[in-house]
Scaffold this active site. Structure first.
Site, short mmCIF file in Angstrom:
data_model
loop_
_atom_site.label_atom_id
_atom_site.label_comp_id
_atom_site.label_asym_id
_atom_site.label_seq_id
_atom_site.Cartn_x
_atom_site.Cartn_y
_atom_site.Cartn_z
N ASP A 288 38.85 14.02 -8.54
CA ASP A 288 39.20 13.63 -7.17
C ASP A 288 40.65 13.95 -6.83
O ASP A 288 40.97 14.50 -5.78
CB ASP A 288 38.93 12.13 -6.96
CG ASP A 288 37.52 11.74 -7.35
OD1 ASP A 288 36.68 12.65 -7.51
OD2 ASP A 288 37.27 10.54 -7.49
N ALA B 15 32.98 4.78 -0.27
CA ALA B 15 31.84 5.62 0.12
C ALA B 15 31.67 6.83 -0.79
O ALA B 15 30.83 7.68 -0.56
CB ALA B 15 32.00 6.07 1.57
N LEU C 244 33.96 9.18 -1.29
CA LEU C 244 34.64 10.37 -0.77
C LEU C 244 36.12 10.39 -1.16
O LEU C 244 36.92 11.11 -0.59
CB LEU C 244 34.49 10.44 0.76
CG LEU C 244 33.04 10.54 1.26
CD1 LEU C 244 32.99 10.52 2.78
CD2 LEU C 244 32.33 11.80 0.73
C1 GLA Z 1 34.46 9.25 -9.29
C2 GLA Z 1 35.56 9.56 -10.28
C3 GLA Z 1 35.57 11.05 -10.67
C4 GLA Z 1 34.17 11.50 -11.12
C5 GLA Z 1 33.12 11.04 -10.12
C6 GLA Z 1 31.72 11.32 -10.60
O1 GLA Z 1 34.68 9.88 -8.08
O2 GLA Z 1 36.82 9.24 -9.71
O3 GLA Z 1 36.52 11.27 -11.65
O4 GLA Z 1 33.90 11.05 -12.40
O5 GLA Z 1 33.21 9.65 -9.83
O6 GLA Z 1 31.48 12.68 -10.68
#
Ligand code: GLA
Length: 393
Positions: A174, A125, A127
């Site tokens: 993340d 999703a 998150l």
């Molecule tokens: C995913 C990746 C992150 C980032 C986002 C987009 O969540 O794991 O490293 O690149 O996409 O901002």
């Protein structure tokens, strides 16, 4: 809610491994407020850790075996530290396998583990359920085996497991926010230096909530499209270096005026991808300044602009997400709304005034369903601390 989950985690641990856990750790998922696909371009991001998390209960063993039980899948898995392979059948276990493999390759001294896992970050999703999982496992090992790993390195090791073992070329955002998040704050992270600034959310003062809406569209194509975007950005860096005569290591080094000056010499797609990244970096800086000044209106405007840039230039949205963003932006009391995460489905994030949140749910969800035949789910979330120990025997 956490108390109930902890109870069943402790019970399963006892049933599976007999006895008590030595440690229980949590690591949160995240919502990115603004700054998408900028992390792997050494740019800026602005995420917050959310009150949805992965919980891991563990104790060590001397057999060198990792015995795992996933409460969510009701499945067991076992592997030995001497032979860590990717599993076809037990997809859920690959994050655990990946982290143990990464730590081992980093020469961290490990032992066997008995673990029970349970998460409530919605999967697929946008998150960051996988980052929460990786960071939770690194944190368990760090504490249980006294590895002395700093929080930033916890994040980097989690990312490495995802890049090298799971095979997704994600950036650092993340895992970073899952490891270093702070309560009631978002972090403005410079992904080139890994320095960051804590920006208090102070949303209760301005009367707003962070409202995440899950479109119910599972992120399709995400791995291949994600990797394709990375390549297009790298090509943008290479071409802009040549055209400007300045050596650039990433799109972080490019400016909007570079793009304007050389727009006719760049392939259209590369120009638009680069334009998104360069303009998004500036929006993150402006958004952090706006939030610090309590200027929610400007913050919201930047979120809306970010969505347009993702939709038209970076092309990571999808029709359902666009419907959801439009319904959200048009709803009274919404300061701004945008796609959040990697894209191609997943969630939107909106800043909604507190007294409109219930009406927002009652109106946006059914309207979305009428327009798309999909069911959306709303999570009103609070910003939480990064990975932490819940209990230690
Ligand atoms: C995913 C990746 C992150 C980032 C986002 C987009 O969540 O794991 O490293 O690149 O996409 O901002």
């Amino acid at each position: 809610m956490q108390t109930e989950r902890l109870k069943s985690i402790r019970n399963s641990f006892d049933q599976h491994f007999g006895g008590k856990t030595q440690i229980i750790v949590r690591a949160p998922g995240r919502v990115n407020l603004i700054g998408e696909h900028t992390d792997y371009n050494e740019g800026f991001v602005f995420p917050a850790a959310i009150d949805r998390e992965m919980i891991v209960a563990a104790s060590s063993n001397d057999s060198g075996t990792i015995n795992a039980y996933s409460l969510d899948y009701d499945k067991d898995d076992s592997f030995n530290l001497s032979d860590i392979q990717h599993s076809q059948e037990q997809g859920w276990s690959n994050y655990l396998r990946g982290v143990m493999d990464t730590l081992q390759k980093g020469s961290y001294p490990l032992k066997g583990l008995n673990v029970v896992l349970s998460g409530n970050v919605p999967q697929g999703a946008g998150l960051s359920s996988s980052a929460a999982y990786e960071v939770a496992i690194v944190t368990v090992c760090n504490i249980l085996f006294n590895l002395g790993i700093s929080k930033k390195d916890v994040a980097l090791l989690g990312q490495k497991a995802e890049n090298k073992f799971v095979g997704v070329q994600c950036g650092i955002m993340d895992q970073f926010i899952s490891a270093l998040g702070e309560e009631d704050a978002a972090l403005m992270i410079d992904c080139r230096t890994l320095d960051y600034k804590t920006v208090p959310l102070r949303l209760s003062a301005s009367g707003h909530s962070i409202v995440i809406t899950n479109s119910g569209v599972r992120r399709g194509l995400v791995d291949s499209e994600y990797n394709a975007r990375r390549q297009e950005c790298n090509l943008g860096t290479k071409l802009l270096s040549e055209l400007t005569g300045r050596s650039m290591t990433s799109l972080r080094d490019a400016t909007l005026s570079d793009l304007e000056k050389h727009s006719s010499s760049l392939p259209d797609k590369v120009r638009r991808r680069s334009a998104h990244v360069v303009s998004e970096n500036q929006r993150v800086l402006d958004a952090a300044t706006a939030l610090q000044a309590g200027d929610i209106a400007s913050f919201g405007r930047l979120m809306n602009e970010s969505h347009i840039s993702m939709r038209d230039d970076f092309e990571i949205s999808c029709p359902e997400i666009n419907v959801l963003v439009e319904l959200s932006q048009n709803f009274p009391g919404v300061a701004g709304a945008r796609l959040t995460g990697a894209g191609f489905g997943g969630c939107t994030v909106a800043l909604v005034s507190n007294d409109e949140v219930e009406r927002f749910k009652a109106s946006v969800i059914p309207e979305y369903e009428t327009k798309t035949s999909k069911k959306a789910e709303v999570y009103v979330c609070t910003a939480t601390a990064g990975a932490s120990t819940i209990e230690r025997a």
